[in-house]
Each structure stands twice: as structure tokens, then as C-alpha cells.
Design a protein around this motif. Structure first.
Motif, short mmCIF file in Angstrom:
data_model
loop_
_atom_site.label_atom_id
_atom_site.label_comp_id
_atom_site.label_asym_id
_atom_site.label_seq_id
_atom_site.Cartn_x
_atom_site.Cartn_y
_atom_site.Cartn_z
N ALA A 37 0.88 -1.19 0.19
CA ALA A 37 0.10 0.01 -0.07
C ALA A 37 0.88 1.21 -0.07
O ALA A 37 2.07 1.13 0.45
CB ALA A 37 -0.98 -0.04 1.20
N PRO A 38 0.34 2.13 -0.45
CA PRO A 38 1.12 3.72 -0.35
C PRO A 38 1.53 3.77 0.99
O PRO A 38 1.13 3.42 2.14
CB PRO A 38 0.13 4.67 -0.69
CG PRO A 38 -0.91 3.99 -1.59
CD PRO A 38 -1.09 2.66 -0.85
N THR A 39 3.10 4.24 0.99
CA THR A 39 3.58 4.28 2.52
C THR A 39 3.56 5.87 2.50
O THR A 39 4.29 6.63 1.50
CB THR A 39 4.83 3.82 2.20
OG1 THR A 39 4.58 2.16 2.19
CG2 THR A 39 5.79 3.80 3.79
N ALA A 40 3.61 6.57 3.68
CA ALA A 40 3.80 7.94 4.20
C ALA A 40 5.32 8.29 3.78
O ALA A 40 6.12 7.59 4.22
CB ALA A 40 3.24 8.12 5.43
N VAL A 41 5.48 9.16 3.04
CA VAL A 41 6.95 9.75 2.91
C VAL A 41 7.93 9.87 3.96
O VAL A 41 8.90 9.53 4.24
CB VAL A 41 7.10 10.84 1.92
CG1 VAL A 41 7.97 11.63 1.77
CG2 VAL A 41 6.26 10.48 0.54
N GLU A 45 12.96 6.20 4.82
CA GLU A 45 14.38 6.31 5.21
C GLU A 45 15.16 6.63 3.73
O GLU A 45 15.80 7.84 3.68
CB GLU A 45 15.11 5.41 5.89
CG GLU A 45 16.76 5.67 6.11
CD GLU A 45 17.30 4.62 6.69
OE1 GLU A 45 18.75 4.65 6.67
OE2 GLU A 45 16.79 3.54 7.06
N TRP A 46 14.88 6.09 2.75
CA TRP A 46 15.39 6.38 1.57
C TRP A 46 15.22 7.78 0.97
O TRP A 46 15.72 8.36 0.12
CB TRP A 46 15.37 5.18 0.63
CG TRP A 46 14.11 4.67 0.05
CD1 TRP A 46 13.35 3.71 0.87
CD2 TRP A 46 13.19 5.23 -0.80
NE1 TRP A 46 11.97 3.54 0.16
CE2 TRP A 46 12.08 4.36 -0.85
CE3 TRP A 46 13.51 6.33 -1.91
CZ2 TRP A 46 11.00 4.91 -1.81
CZ3 TRP A 46 12.31 6.47 -2.84
CH2 TRP A 46 11.10 5.70 -2.75
N MET A 47 14.15 8.16 1.46
CA MET A 47 13.59 9.73 0.97
C MET A 47 14.64 10.75 1.36
O MET A 47 14.76 11.64 0.70
CB MET A 47 12.36 9.76 1.49
CG MET A 47 11.31 8.74 0.71
SD MET A 47 10.78 9.22 -0.77
CE MET A 47 9.88 10.62 -0.76
N GLU A 64 13.54 16.57 -0.46
CA GLU A 64 13.96 17.76 -0.97
C GLU A 64 13.09 18.00 -2.51
O GLU A 64 12.56 18.95 -2.43
CB GLU A 64 15.51 18.20 -1.09
CG GLU A 64 15.78 19.52 -1.43
CD GLU A 64 17.17 19.72 -1.55
OE1 GLU A 64 17.59 20.63 -2.45
OE2 GLU A 64 18.08 19.15 -0.67
N LEU A 65 13.42 17.16 -3.51
CA LEU A 65 12.88 17.04 -4.62
C LEU A 65 11.34 17.12 -4.61
O LEU A 65 10.54 17.95 -5.23
CB LEU A 65 13.11 15.90 -5.36
CG LEU A 65 14.64 15.83 -5.96
CD1 LEU A 65 14.80 14.48 -6.53
CD2 LEU A 65 14.94 16.91 -6.73
N GLY A 66 10.60 16.50 -3.49
CA GLY A 66 9.44 16.34 -3.36
C GLY A 66 8.65 17.70 -2.80
O GLY A 66 7.43 18.13 -2.92
N SER A 67 9.56 18.51 -2.15
CA SER A 67 9.20 19.74 -1.76
C SER A 67 8.80 20.67 -2.80
O SER A 67 8.21 21.61 -2.52
CB SER A 67 10.09 20.56 -0.87
OG SER A 67 11.40 20.86 -1.56
N GLN A 68 9.12 20.18 -4.10
CA GLN A 68 8.62 21.30 -5.31
C GLN A 68 7.22 21.04 -5.59
O GLN A 68 6.52 21.69 -6.25
CB GLN A 68 9.54 20.84 -6.49
CG GLN A 68 11.02 21.00 -6.37
CD GLN A 68 11.69 20.54 -7.66
OE1 GLN A 68 11.52 20.66 -8.64
NE2 GLN A 68 13.00 20.21 -7.27
N ASN A 162 1.91 13.46 -3.19
CA ASN A 162 0.86 13.77 -2.17
C ASN A 162 1.58 13.21 -0.70
O ASN A 162 0.54 12.49 -0.04
CB ASN A 162 -0.45 13.41 -2.22
CG ASN A 162 -0.81 14.18 -3.66
OD1 ASN A 162 -0.87 15.39 -3.70
ND2 ASN A 162 -1.57 13.53 -4.60
N SER A 163 2.58 13.28 -0.55
CA SER A 163 3.26 12.64 0.89
C SER A 163 3.22 11.01 0.92
O SER A 163 3.03 10.77 2.08
CB SER A 163 2.52 13.33 2.20
OG SER A 163 2.93 14.74 1.97
N SER A 164 3.14 10.40 -0.11
CA SER A 164 3.12 9.04 -0.29
C SER A 164 3.98 8.53 -1.32
O SER A 164 3.98 9.13 -2.30
CB SER A 164 1.56 8.43 -0.18
OG SER A 164 0.94 8.48 -1.51
#
Length: 187
Positions: A37-41, A45-47, A64-68, A162-164
Motif C-alpha cells: 500500500a502507499p507508504t507515508a513519505v 528512510e531512503w527519501m 527535497e525534490l518532493g518539496s517542489q 502527495n506525501s506518499s
């Protein structure tokens, strides 16, 4: 064909054909495959592990890339993998037809490959996106999140939005299939 060398060569060619065909064949829609299932970002850890763009040398992280605010299409790959190059070409087409709508991140997970090889491969093929050689701890954390298939069968696709993070599956996803998958993500 009684020469043992010829027999070994034939066996290796057959194995390579089976491997490539297995990587290319993807009859499902990519979403119906068995996957976590989708995992919360925030739980991955690898994020947060620093990664370095093989072409520019700029260090960043997926968080950091996701913050865009754009979806990130993550493809695991290796320079030697023809199916991986096929996937990167399909994603490049998607990017050209949907400029600035998402981020492409190619993660080379072959520990025998280095940044110079990745940079040469990306520049030679004119692939779009950010490409990195995965640090060991990145690959280990990715395996913990997705499972060992992420290093056993290439390419693999994960979409972060969306944070997942959603594991899509292995194999080559054509441009239209990727577009369909992206359109099904919650806004």
C-alpha cells in the motif's frame, strides 16, 4: 554445435532473451499488481538519504525534490539493462508531452556501476531527468520498503506524490500507461 563454448553461448543468449522479455512484458495496468500500500513519505528512510546527480554533481534528496510539489517518477535502472533504457525513453516522451508536470528520477542500483558510467549513459541517450548512483544505504532502505524485487528485476517504478510513495511494479510502462497511472493519483 557440439563445442561446449557454443552451447554455453547459446544458453546465455536464451537466458538473456527470457530475461529481457520478462522485463518488457507488462500486460497489466501497473496498478493492479500485487504491491505494498502507499507508504507515508515521512516513514521512508531512503527519501532522506543524500543522492548526487550524476550529470550536474548537485546533491539533494527525494524529500527535497518532493518539496517542489510535483509527483516524482522513480525508476530503478542499470546501465547494462535494455529494458531500463526502454523505460527511460518512454518516460522521456511523457516528460516532453507534459513539460514541468513531474520530476523523473533514475536510480542506478547496480553496485558495480559508478557515477561516470551513469553520466555517460544518460548523456549518450539524452534521457530526461535526474540520475543518481544509489548509495548502499539507499538501496538497503529501498529493499526494506519495497522488497527484494526492486534489485532482482529491472526496471522498477515508484511514484511519489502527495506525501506518499506507491510502488507501481516492474517492467516497461509505455508513455500512455504512465500518463494513466499519474492521472489516477489523488490530487
Amino acid at each position: 554445435m557440439h563445442n561446449p563454448r557454443d552451447q554455453i553461448t547459446l544458453i546465455l543468449i536464451c537466458f538473456a532473451c527470457i530475461l529481457v522479455t520478462g522485463c518488457i512484458t507488462n500486460t497489466g495496468d501497473g496498478i493492479s499488481k500485487q504491491k505494498p500500500a502507499p507508504t507515508a513519505v515521512s516513514e521512508i528512510e531512503w527519501m532522506t538519504i543524500p543522492i548526487t546527480d550524476a550529470v550536474t554533481g548537485k546533491q539533494t534528496s527525494i524529500a527535497e525534490l518532493g518539496s517542489q510539489g510535483k509527483p516524482i517518477i522513480v525508476h530503478t535502472f542499470a546501465v547494462w539493462c535494455p529494458a531500463c533504457s526502454m523505460q527511460l525513453r518512454e518516460t522521456k516522451k511523457l516528460s516532453e508531452n507534459n513539460p514541468d508536470k513531474f520530476i523523473i528520477l533514475g536510480v542506478d542500483i547496480d553496485p558495480r556501476e559508478n557515477t561516470a558510467q551513469v553520466k555517460n549513459h544518460i548523456e549518450k541517450n539524452k534521457f530526461a531527468g535526474i540520475f543518481v548512483t544509489a548509495p548502499k544505504e539507499f538501496t538497503q532502505s529501498l529493499i526494506q520498503t519495497v522488497g527484494t524485487q526492486v534489485v532482482q528485476s529491472l526496471p522498477q517504478t515508484i511514484i511519489i506524490s502527495n506525501s506518499s510513495a506507491t510502488y507501481i511494479g516492474d517492467g516497461v510502462f509505455p508513455e500512455k500507461k504512465l500518463e494513466s497511472i499519474l492521472s489516477q493519483l489523488p490530487s
